[in-house]
Design a protein around this motif. Structure first.
Motif, PDB file in Angstrom:
ATOM      1  N   ALA A 149       0.829  -1.207   0.000  1.00  0.00           N
ATOM      2  CA  ALA A 149       0.000   0.000   0.000  1.00  0.00           C
ATOM      3  C   ALA A 149       0.864   1.257   0.000  1.00  0.00           C
ATOM      4  O   ALA A 149       0.605   2.215  -0.752  1.00  0.00           O
ATOM      5  N   GLU A 150       1.899   1.255   0.837  1.00  0.00           N
ATOM      6  CA  GLU A 150       2.781   2.418   0.907  1.00  0.00           C
ATOM      7  C   GLU A 150       3.557   2.593  -0.402  1.00  0.00           C
ATOM      8  O   GLU A 150       3.757   3.714  -0.882  1.00  0.00           O
ATOM      9  N   ALA A 151       3.981   1.471  -1.005  1.00  0.00           N
ATOM     10  CA  ALA A 151       4.708   1.534  -2.273  1.00  0.00           C
ATOM     11  C   ALA A 151       3.834   2.124  -3.379  1.00  0.00           C
ATOM     12  O   ALA A 151       4.281   2.975  -4.160  1.00  0.00           O
ATOM     13  N   GLU A 152       2.586   1.674  -3.452  1.00  0.00           N
ATOM     14  CA  GLU A 152       1.685   2.175  -4.493  1.00  0.00           C
ATOM     15  C   GLU A 152       1.385   3.663  -4.293  1.00  0.00           C
ATOM     16  O   GLU A 152       1.224   4.413  -5.266  1.00  0.00           O
ATOM     17  N   ARG A 153       1.332   4.086  -3.034  1.00  0.00           N
ATOM     18  CA  ARG A 153       1.113   5.517  -2.765  1.00  0.00           C
ATOM     19  C   ARG A 153       2.305   6.338  -3.264  1.00  0.00           C
ATOM     20  O   ARG A 153       2.145   7.371  -3.918  1.00  0.00           O
ATOM     21  N   LEU A 154       3.511   5.860  -2.999  1.00  0.00           N
ATOM     22  CA  LEU A 154       4.715   6.561  -3.442  1.00  0.00           C
ATOM     23  C   LEU A 154       4.827   6.584  -4.967  1.00  0.00           C
ATOM     24  O   LEU A 154       5.236   7.588  -5.553  1.00  0.00           O
ATOM     25  N   LEU A 155       4.450   5.476  -5.588  1.00  0.00           N
ATOM     26  CA  LEU A 155       4.494   5.396  -7.055  1.00  0.00           C
ATOM     27  C   LEU A 155       3.534   6.396  -7.706  1.00  0.00           C
ATOM     28  O   LEU A 155       3.793   6.889  -8.806  1.00  0.00           O
ATOM     29  N   SER A 156       2.435   6.678  -7.033  1.00  0.00           N
ATOM     30  CA  SER A 156       1.464   7.636  -7.573  1.00  0.00           C
ATOM     31  C   SER A 156       1.911   9.085  -7.373  1.00  0.00           C
ATOM     32  O   SER A 156       1.397   9.999  -8.019  1.00  0.00           O
ATOM     33  N   GLN A 157       2.893   9.291  -6.472  1.00  0.00           N
ATOM     34  CA  GLN A 157       3.313  10.654  -6.136  1.00  0.00           C
ATOM     35  C   GLN A 157       4.578  11.105  -6.864  1.00  0.00           C
ATOM     36  O   GLN A 157       4.778  12.291  -7.083  1.00  0.00           O
ATOM     37  N   GLN A 158       5.463  10.158  -7.209  1.00  0.00           N
ATOM     38  CA  GLN A 158       6.704  10.555  -7.867  1.00  0.00           C
ATOM     39  C   GLN A 158       7.183   9.482  -8.838  1.00  0.00           C
ATOM     40  O   GLN A 158       6.669   8.353  -8.850  1.00  0.00           O
ATOM     41  N   SER A 159       8.169   9.848  -9.633  1.00  0.00           N
ATOM     42  CA  SER A 159       8.710   8.954 -10.651  1.00  0.00           C
ATOM     43  C   SER A 159       9.978   8.283 -10.139  1.00  0.00           C
ATOM     44  O   SER A 159      10.797   8.917  -9.461  1.00  0.00           O
ATOM     45  N   PHE A 160      10.150   7.013 -10.467  1.00  0.00           N
ATOM     46  CA  PHE A 160      11.331   6.258 -10.045  1.00  0.00           C
ATOM     47  C   PHE A 160      12.049   5.678 -11.255  1.00  0.00           C
ATOM     48  O   PHE A 160      11.456   5.466 -12.322  1.00  0.00           O
ATOM     49  N   ASP A 161      13.340   5.382 -11.047  1.00  0.00           N
ATOM     50  CA  ASP A 161      14.159   4.776 -12.107  1.00  0.00           C
ATOM     51  C   ASP A 161      14.242   3.265 -11.971  1.00  0.00           C
ATOM     52  O   ASP A 161      14.491   2.567 -12.946  1.00  0.00           O
ATOM     53  N   LEU A 162      14.083   2.744 -10.778  1.00  0.00           N
ATOM     54  CA  LEU A 162      14.053   1.298 -10.549  1.00  0.00           C
ATOM     55  C   LEU A 162      13.398   1.017  -9.207  1.00  0.00           C
ATOM     56  O   LEU A 162      13.232   1.921  -8.382  1.00  0.00           O
ATOM     57  N   CYS A 163      13.025  -0.257  -9.034  1.00  0.00           N
ATOM     58  CA  CYS A 163      12.328  -0.653  -7.810  1.00  0.00           C
ATOM     59  C   CYS A 163      12.820  -2.024  -7.361  1.00  0.00           C
ATOM     60  O   CYS A 163      13.044  -2.910  -8.194  1.00  0.00           O
ATOM     61  N   PHE A 164      13.011  -2.189  -6.048  1.00  0.00           N
ATOM     62  CA  PHE A 164      13.279  -3.490  -5.437  1.00  0.00           C
ATOM     63  C   PHE A 164      12.112  -3.828  -4.524  1.00  0.00           C
ATOM     64  O   PHE A 164      11.615  -2.961  -3.798  1.00  0.00           O
ATOM     65  N   THR A 165      11.690  -5.082  -4.542  1.00  0.00           N
ATOM     66  CA  THR A 165      10.644  -5.501  -3.615  1.00  0.00           C
ATOM     67  C   THR A 165      10.928  -6.890  -3.072  1.00  0.00           C
ATOM     68  O   THR A 165      11.388  -7.781  -3.805  1.00  0.00           O
ATOM     69  N   ASP A 166      10.662  -7.050  -1.787  1.00  0.00           N
ATOM     70  CA  ASP A 166      10.742  -8.375  -1.182  1.00  0.00           C
ATOM     71  C   ASP A 166       9.513  -9.172  -1.622  1.00  0.00           C
ATOM     72  O   ASP A 166       8.488  -8.607  -2.025  1.00  0.00           O
ATOM     73  N   MET A 167       9.599 -10.486  -1.545  1.00  0.00           N
ATOM     74  CA  MET A 167       8.467 -11.320  -1.944  1.00  0.00           C
ATOM     75  C   MET A 167       7.452 -11.484  -0.811  1.00  0.00           C
ATOM     76  O   MET A 167       6.298 -11.795  -1.062  1.00  0.00           O
ATOM     77  N   ARG A 168       7.890 -11.268   0.428  1.00  0.00           N
ATOM     78  CA  ARG A 168       6.965 -11.399   1.562  1.00  0.00           C
ATOM     79  C   ARG A 168       6.800 -10.029   2.219  1.00  0.00           C
ATOM     80  O   ARG A 168       7.753  -9.493   2.777  1.00  0.00           O
ATOM     81  N   LEU A 169       5.607  -9.494   2.144  1.00  0.00           N
ATOM     82  CA  LEU A 169       5.309  -8.177   2.700  1.00  0.00           C
ATOM     83  C   LEU A 169       4.117  -8.277   3.647  1.00  0.00           C
ATOM     84  O   LEU A 169       3.294  -9.201   3.515  1.00  0.00           O
ATOM     85  N   PRO A 170       3.967  -7.379   4.588  1.00  0.00           N
ATOM     86  CA  PRO A 170       2.897  -7.486   5.602  1.00  0.00           C
ATOM     87  C   PRO A 170       1.494  -7.537   5.023  1.00  0.00           C
ATOM     88  O   PRO A 170       0.615  -8.213   5.575  1.00  0.00           O
ATOM     89  N   ASP A 171       1.274  -6.827   3.914  1.00  0.00           N
ATOM     90  CA  ASP A 171      -0.093  -6.776   3.369  1.00  0.00           C
ATOM     91  C   ASP A 171      -0.254  -7.518   2.057  1.00  0.00           C
ATOM     92  O   ASP A 171      -1.171  -7.240   1.284  1.00  0.00           O
ATOM     93  N   GLY A 172       0.631  -8.476   1.788  1.00  0.00           N
ATOM     94  CA  GLY A 172       0.443  -9.264   0.573  1.00  0.00           C
ATOM     95  C   GLY A 172       1.737  -9.834   0.015  1.00  0.00           C
ATOM     96  O   GLY A 172       2.791  -9.822   0.662  1.00  0.00           O
TER      97      GLY A 172
END
Length: 451
Positions: free
Chosen positions: A36-59
């Protein structure tokens, strides 16, 4: 302005390690601990790359991969997986992830991944702007779909298995994936696996140390080292001996090789593309190809259509080939008559684009002036029962006054020529395909005036 990276993970140690590593590469980091926090940040600014863990608290991290693919398809996203969980990594790649890294994170692998991802950033100019339309010719729906898939796969580091009949242009597709991707400034190394003698295959792939075996008079780099930072294209991968398949699998998984006679491993960063005209799944069932290697190579399958399924492209391809041939000989471009175009479109082309090239090159020899007629093409007569492949009788139409020995020689010549054309005149591979020894093939080439 520094590149911007989004790191999505709820483990403080991973966040700190990634942030410090990327900061050392002059990359500004923004962190999030949930989808949820990642999607909020993605809607607010532009990024050049993203890292994500496979296990997150909300999905599941895969949810974020799919979400970014839908809303920000140009953003490279890498997933962080648990050590040894290759199945999950493969699933992420199939879902659209750029690449993956396993815990514990290796700084070398991490830096290489970041450098490659930044080359594809939506916020940075791309050095390579060659259009796939200029090299994968054709305006049929099949070719438009293929070009779209190639462009998408070029933005990934996933292994791709390119399937298709001989002569369809699998190496061209592999080279285009490389040229449009993040590795375009490094080497593209193609290798015909069926053309390497079994006793030399390990040395060819991994190199060797001086004195490792008789004839090893100096250190030699292997194909993996030549392709370091770039792409290794394994053509006819089904022909690899089982012993080599085990070692290839380990090299791909560990991103490291050991030269023959060496004691230390050498790190390599190589993207693997592979192809074969055989049905690789059937090879697995028959026990001639390892299932674990098949799954590692076949993360994404890309099928190249045969020429007979896109006949509307034949005229465009033929005109392009004739233009290239004229450029090589500095002569006037030869044109096809309407009857010749019709004849080409009605012929099934079992050898696909490669056979079309050979047919037109031969026709130039017979053509009078600057026009190629249907007769100049000298196309074999196809029977109704040979839609996909030509029968031996169709390859050579015997003359009424031809004796049996001459007729058999003509048939043998046609079969050998077909095998040579399909292997691009690699005599070792052609002999293997024909089921005869290299020495026997050399004898037949001399006897039939095919040298």
């Amino acid at each position: 302005m520094n590149p911007q990276a989004l790191i999505v993970d709820d483990e403080p140690d991973i966040l700190d390690l990634l942030s410090m590593t990327l900061s050392g590469m002059s990359i500004d980091c923004v962190t999030a601990e949930s989808i949820a926090e990642a999607e909020r940040l993605l809607s607010q600014q532009s990024f050049d790359l993203c890292f994500t863990d496979m296990r997150l608290p909300d999905g599941d991290g895969l949810q974020l991969v799919k979400s970014i693919q839908a809303t920000h398809p140009e953003l490279p996203i890498a997933v962080i997986t648990a050590y040894g969980n290759m199945d999950l990594a493969v699933t992420a790649l199939k879902s659209g992830a750029f690449d993956f890294v396993s815990k514990p994170l290796k700084l070398r692998v991490l830096r290489e991944l970041v450098e490659a991802a930044l080359k594809l950033s939506p916020n940075r100019p791309h050095k390579n702007d060659r259009r796939s339309r200029d090299r994968l010719l054709g305006e049929t729906e099949l070719m438009r779909e293929l070009r779209g898939k190639v462009a998408k796969l070029a933005r990934s580091q996933a292994p791709v298995y390119i399937s298709g009949e001989s002569g369809t242009g699998k190496e061209l597709v592999a080279r285009l994936i490389h040229d449009l991707g993040a590795r375009s400034d490094k080497a593209f190394v193609p290798v015909n696996c069926g053309a390497i003698p079994n006793e030399l295959v390990e040395s060819e792939f991994f190199g060797h140390k001086k004195g490792a075996f008789t004839g090893a008079v100096a250190d030699k780099q292997g194909l993996f080292q030549h392709a370091d930072g770039g792409t290794l294209f394994l053509d006819e991968v089904a022909d690899l001996p089982l012993m080599m398949q085990v070692k290839l699998l380990r090299a791909i998984q560990e991103k490291a090789i050991r030269p023959v006679g060496g004691h230390e491993e050498i790190n390599v960063d190589v993207r693997i593309l592979s192809a074969t005209h055989k049905n690789l799944a059937e090879c697995v069932d028959e026990g001639t190809f390892r299932q674990d290697l098949f799954y590692r190579l076949n993360v994404i399958e890309l099928q190249v259509p045969p020429l007979r399924e896109r006949k509307a492209d034949i005229q465009l391809l033929a005109e392009h080939i004739l233009q290239n041939l004229a450029g090589k000989t500095h002569s006037v471009v030869t044109k096809l008559t309407p009857e010749a175009i019709t004849a080409l479109q009605q012929y099934p082309f079992p050898g696909n684009v490669r056979e079309l090239e050979n047919t037109l090159e031969r026709a130039l020899t017979w053509a009078e002036g600057t026009r190629i007629t249907a007769a100049d093409l000298m196309l074999p007569v196809a029977t109704s029962s040979t839609k996909n492949t030509m029968s031996i009788s169709a390859l050579v139409e015997p003359e009424i006054n031809q004796d049996l020995e001459s007729h058999l020689e003509d048939q043998e010549r046609a079969i050998i020529e077909k095998a040579l054309n399909e292997t691009r005149w690699n005599k070792t591979a052609a002999a293997k395909r024909l089921g005869i020894t290299f020495r026997a093939l050399r004898y037949k080439l001399k006897k039939l005036d095919l040298e």
